[in-house]
Design a protein around this motif. Structure first.
Motif, PDB file in Angstrom:
ATOM      1  N   TRP A 109       1.043  -1.133  -0.097  1.00  0.00           N
ATOM      2  CA  TRP A 109       0.082  -0.168  -0.005  1.00  0.00           C
ATOM      3  C   TRP A 109       0.820   1.276  -0.060  1.00  0.00           C
ATOM      4  O   TRP A 109       0.555   2.144  -0.695  1.00  0.00           O
ATOM      5  CB  TRP A 109      -0.956   0.040   1.192  1.00  0.00           C
ATOM      6  CG  TRP A 109      -1.983   0.903   1.275  1.00  0.00           C
ATOM      7  CD1 TRP A 109      -3.396   0.724   1.095  1.00  0.00           C
ATOM      8  CD2 TRP A 109      -1.656   2.406   1.872  1.00  0.00           C
ATOM      9  NE1 TRP A 109      -4.000   1.843   1.134  1.00  0.00           N
ATOM     10  CE2 TRP A 109      -3.051   2.994   1.504  1.00  0.00           C
ATOM     11  CE3 TRP A 109      -0.923   3.183   1.970  1.00  0.00           C
ATOM     12  CZ2 TRP A 109      -3.298   4.388   1.674  1.00  0.00           C
ATOM     13  CZ3 TRP A 109      -0.844   4.599   2.151  1.00  0.00           C
ATOM     14  CH2 TRP A 109      -2.301   5.021   2.095  1.00  0.00           C
ATOM     15  N   ARG A 110       1.940   1.262   0.836  1.00  0.00           N
ATOM     16  CA  ARG A 110       2.762   2.300   1.116  1.00  0.00           C
ATOM     17  C   ARG A 110       3.559   2.555  -0.260  1.00  0.00           C
ATOM     18  O   ARG A 110       3.717   3.769  -0.396  1.00  0.00           O
ATOM     19  CB  ARG A 110       3.836   2.182   2.374  1.00  0.00           C
ATOM     20  CG  ARG A 110       4.523   3.354   2.757  1.00  0.00           C
ATOM     21  CD  ARG A 110       3.751   4.560   3.393  1.00  0.00           C
ATOM     22  NE  ARG A 110       2.527   4.392   4.350  1.00  0.00           N
ATOM     23  CZ  ARG A 110       1.473   4.948   4.654  1.00  0.00           C
ATOM     24  NH1 ARG A 110       1.219   6.029   4.196  1.00  0.00           N
ATOM     25  NH2 ARG A 110       0.922   4.276   5.511  1.00  0.00           N
ATOM     26  N   ARG A 128      -9.276   0.727  12.595  1.00  0.00           N
ATOM     27  CA  ARG A 128      -9.795  -0.629  12.029  1.00  0.00           C
ATOM     28  C   ARG A 128     -10.235  -1.547  13.192  1.00  0.00           C
ATOM     29  O   ARG A 128     -11.195  -2.711  13.040  1.00  0.00           O
ATOM     30  CB  ARG A 128      -8.661  -1.264  11.098  1.00  0.00           C
ATOM     31  CG  ARG A 128      -8.604  -0.434   9.951  1.00  0.00           C
ATOM     32  CD  ARG A 128      -7.458  -0.875   9.135  1.00  0.00           C
ATOM     33  NE  ARG A 128      -7.483   0.204   7.962  1.00  0.00           N
ATOM     34  CZ  ARG A 128      -6.514   0.210   7.131  1.00  0.00           C
ATOM     35  NH1 ARG A 128      -5.257  -0.709   7.123  1.00  0.00           N
ATOM     36  NH2 ARG A 128      -6.609   0.875   6.098  1.00  0.00           N
TER      37      ARG A 128
HETATM   38  O1  GYE Z   1      -3.262   0.236   5.258  1.00  0.00           O
HETATM   39  C1  GYE Z   1      -1.206  -0.297   5.217  1.00  0.00           C
HETATM   40  C2  GYE Z   1      -0.087   0.844   5.463  1.00  0.00           C
HETATM   41  O2  GYE Z   1      -2.066   4.028   6.565  1.00  0.00           O
HETATM   42  C3  GYE Z   1      -3.855   3.346   5.224  1.00  0.00           C
HETATM   43  O3  GYE Z   1      -0.630   1.808   6.146  1.00  0.00           O
HETATM   44  C4  GYE Z   1      -2.700   3.218   5.667  1.00  0.00           C
HETATM   45  C5  GYE Z   1      -2.199   1.731   6.165  1.00  0.00           C
HETATM   46  C6  GYE Z   1      -2.315   0.784   4.996  1.00  0.00           C
HETATM   47  O4  GYE Z   1       1.197   0.389   5.778  1.00  0.00           O
HETATM   48  O5  GYE Z   1      -1.069  -1.375   4.396  1.00  0.00           O
END
Ligand code: GYE
Length: 307
Positions: free
Chosen positions: A30-31, A162
């Motif tokens: 994601w990052r 979450r």
């Molecule tokens: O879900 C995770 C990342 O802040 C939404 O940070 C983001 C989160 C994401 O490392 O995979």
């Protein structure tokens, strides 16, 4: 004067807008996608980007923000690794009249004048979507629903929210219980390590894994297979982000569902930066729209995925 009013660039040759951005690190798929989106969008928008990688440390982010202030950038943006502890440095930016945009993660500052806007996902809602999916999944079935939870980075907005959203949604079925919960720091390596510990402690009692991101779920899948169990068949697996790695795991029948969290914040950030420099005001909250992808739709959706 409010932080939302910057000086419109008039007269002389138009000077290139300079944006200082402090990124958390490169802990997950994601990052990485988020970093790419920001770099590509800056280039596309003709904005000079000063990019700094904090390697997951708040102190590095604070240093980067101070250096952006010293360099007199036009706008500062950052994705805060944890929620608390930002007030001092944000006050310094405010005193220097440099507007600050929060991207992806929020801060818990009481003084909301310390930043112009927060753009990113609703993490509580993501947790709820994950929880609601599980409530539906076990409807009509009998027996325990023992959940182990892999939390994100301790003190981070997505980890806190979450958890909260998921816990709220699973109240709808009292059989669903979180029997273990620990941080896996949003990484594959930690996700695997902590899942190994969960399996050692609880073994076959575990019915469901809820991971706060796909990377930790993917690490945990490895741990489950190495323990001689079948991911998805023996343990239902729920995660968040919807990165390509999660789609591959779903197509391989190893991950049950992923809740979407879009990292593609670059274009929005650049247009907000331009608006600020032009003296326009911004809404205080810009929410990213997202959905949920169960295993059944993975193969159909995969070709359309952009991260
Ligand atoms: O879900 C995770 C990342 O802040 C939404 O940070 C983001 C989160 C994401 O490392 O995979």
């Amino acid at each position: 004067a409010s932080l939302t009013t910057a000086w419109p660039l008039t007269g002389f040759a138009q000077k290139k807008i300079v944006l200082g951005f402090s990124q958390i690190g490169a802990e997950s798929e994601w990052r990485t996608a988020n970093t790419e989106s920001i770099k590509a969008a800056a280039k596309e928008a003709g904005i000079e980007l000063k990019f700094s990688d904090a390697q997951q440390k708040q102190e590095n982010q604070i240093k980067a923000i101070r250096s952006f202030i010293a360099q007199k950038v036009d706008v500062i943006a950052f994705s805060p690794v944890v929620e608390s502890g930002w007030d001092t440095v944000l006050r310094e930016a405010k005193a220097a009249k440099i507007p600050v945009i929060l991207t992806d993660r929020a801060v818990d500052s009481k003084d909301t004048s310390l930043y112009v806007t927060f753009m990113g996902s609703d993490f509580i809602e993501e947790g709820r979507k994950a929880g609601r999916w599980l409530v539906e999944k076990v409807k009509g079935k009998t027996g325990d629903v023992n959940v182990v939870e892999l939390q994100g980075t301790v003190g981070s907005a997505p980890a806190i929210d979450r958890k909260k959203g998921f816990e709220e949604a699973i109240k709808a079925d009292p059989r669903i219980k979180i029997i273990r919960s620990q941080t896996g720091d949003f990484t594959r390596a930690k996700g695997k390590e902590v899942m190994e510990a969960f399996l050692k402690a609880e073994g076959k009692k575990i019915n469901v894994l809820y991971a706060h991101n796909d990377d930790m779920a993917i690490g945990a899948i490895q741990a489950i297979e190495e323990a001689g169990m079948k991911p998805s068949k023996d343990i239902t697996i729920i995660s968040i982000d919807a990165v390509k790695g999660a789609f591959e795991a779903m197509m391989a029948g190893k991950l049950d569902v992923t809740v979407e969290c879009s990292p593609l914040l670059g274009p929005q950030l650049m247009s907000a930066t331009k608006d600020l420099v032009a003296g326009k005001s911004l809404p205080k909250r810009i929410v990213t729209e997202e959905t949920i992808f169960p295993m059944e739709v993975a193969a159909r959706e995969f070709p359309k995925r952009k991260y």
